[in-house]
Design an enzyme around this catalytic site. Structure first.
Site, PDB file in Angstrom:
ATOM      1  N   LYS A 124     -94.580  20.668  -0.803  1.00 54.73           N
ATOM      2  CA  LYS A 124     -93.885  21.279   0.576  1.00 54.73           C
ATOM      3  C   LYS A 124     -93.838  21.788   1.004  1.00 54.73           C
ATOM      4  CE  LYS A 124     -89.639  20.814   0.072  1.00 54.73           C
ATOM      5  NZ  LYS A 124     -87.750  20.479  -0.846  1.00 54.73           N
TER       6      LYS A 124
ATOM      7  N   HIS B 253     -91.458  24.008   2.497  1.00 50.38           N
ATOM      8  CA  HIS B 253     -90.346  25.008   2.919  1.00 50.38           C
ATOM      9  C   HIS B 253     -89.415  25.077   1.364  1.00 50.38           C
ATOM     10  CE1 HIS B 253     -90.014  20.746   3.602  1.00 50.38           C
ATOM     11  NE2 HIS B 253     -88.809  20.376   3.144  1.00 50.38           N
TER      12      HIS B 253
END
Length: 222
Positions: A104, A106
């Protein structure tokens, strides 16, 4: 009744373990087939998780030490989480973590989710070991965060030599992992347990497969 016996009976009831004629990835014709993906509802997953937990508790009582669980994506994620819950219900609360296939960019980011593994002795939870790829990736992940792989726990050890029908190896995938990483591999049940179960059952439907499974082990087993 042992953990292995109870598990084999349960796997049969769930149709996770079946007998017949099945072609393996190695091209062999196996008289049995095990598909852990069919533990696919809450009740069966709970029973499976309890079996994993019972093996770990039994091993811990015998001196095996571990701190947490790791579930390799994707199948191992559910298995590790469910096993952690089962352990907690039995009075052994341990953290768990798992990896993502894609990082990921974020939120917390990265490939890992769950408890911090640094400095911990980690048990890898999976269904079976075929080529050992998932275990190798998991070991690399665990070592990369300064943690220690403590063991691998699987549902079924097929105790089967690697290779193809015309090029049979000397060792099984489980043995290869044990040798490569000096890492114990524990299983809820094994092919040896299955043969014992078939030798003791009163079911005429199952006894007909006893010789076939025994012959298969004689040819391909470790």
């Amino acid at each position: 009744m042992t953990i292995a016996t109870d598990f084999i009976q349960f796997a049969l009831n769930q149709n996770v373990l079946r007998f017949g004629e099945f072609k393996t990835k190695a091209g062999r014709l196996s008289p049995y087939f095990f598909n852990a993906g069919l533990f696919n509802d809450g009740s069966s997953l709970l029973t499976l998780a309890n079996a994993y937990a019972d093996v770990l508790i039994e091993r811990r009582a015998a001196g095996f030490e571990f701190d947490m669980l790791f579930g390799p994506a994707y199948k191992g994620i559910t298995l590790a989480a469910a096993t952690a819950m089962a352990l907690a219900a039995k009075g052994h609360n341990v953290p768990y973590a798992y990896n993502r296939k894609e990082a990921k960019d974020h939120g917390e980011g990265g490939h890992l989710v769950g408890a911090d593994m640094a400095g911990q002795r980690v048990v890898i939870i999976d269904d079976v070991i075929s080529a050992g790829t998932s275990v190798r990736e998991s070991v690399d992940i665990i070592k990369a965060v300064n943690a220690t792989p403590a063991a691998v726990l699987i549902a079924l050890d097929r105790m089967e030599r690697s290779g193809t029908d015309t090029d049979i190896g000397v060792h099984s995938a489980v043995q290869a992992v044990q040798a490569e990483y000096n890492l114990p591999v524990y299983a809820i049940a094994s092919l040896a347990d299955l043969i014992i179960y078939l030798s003791q059952t009163d079911s005429t439907e199952l006894t007909e497969y006893r010789e076939k499974v025994t012959a298969y082990r004689a040819r391909y087993g470790i």
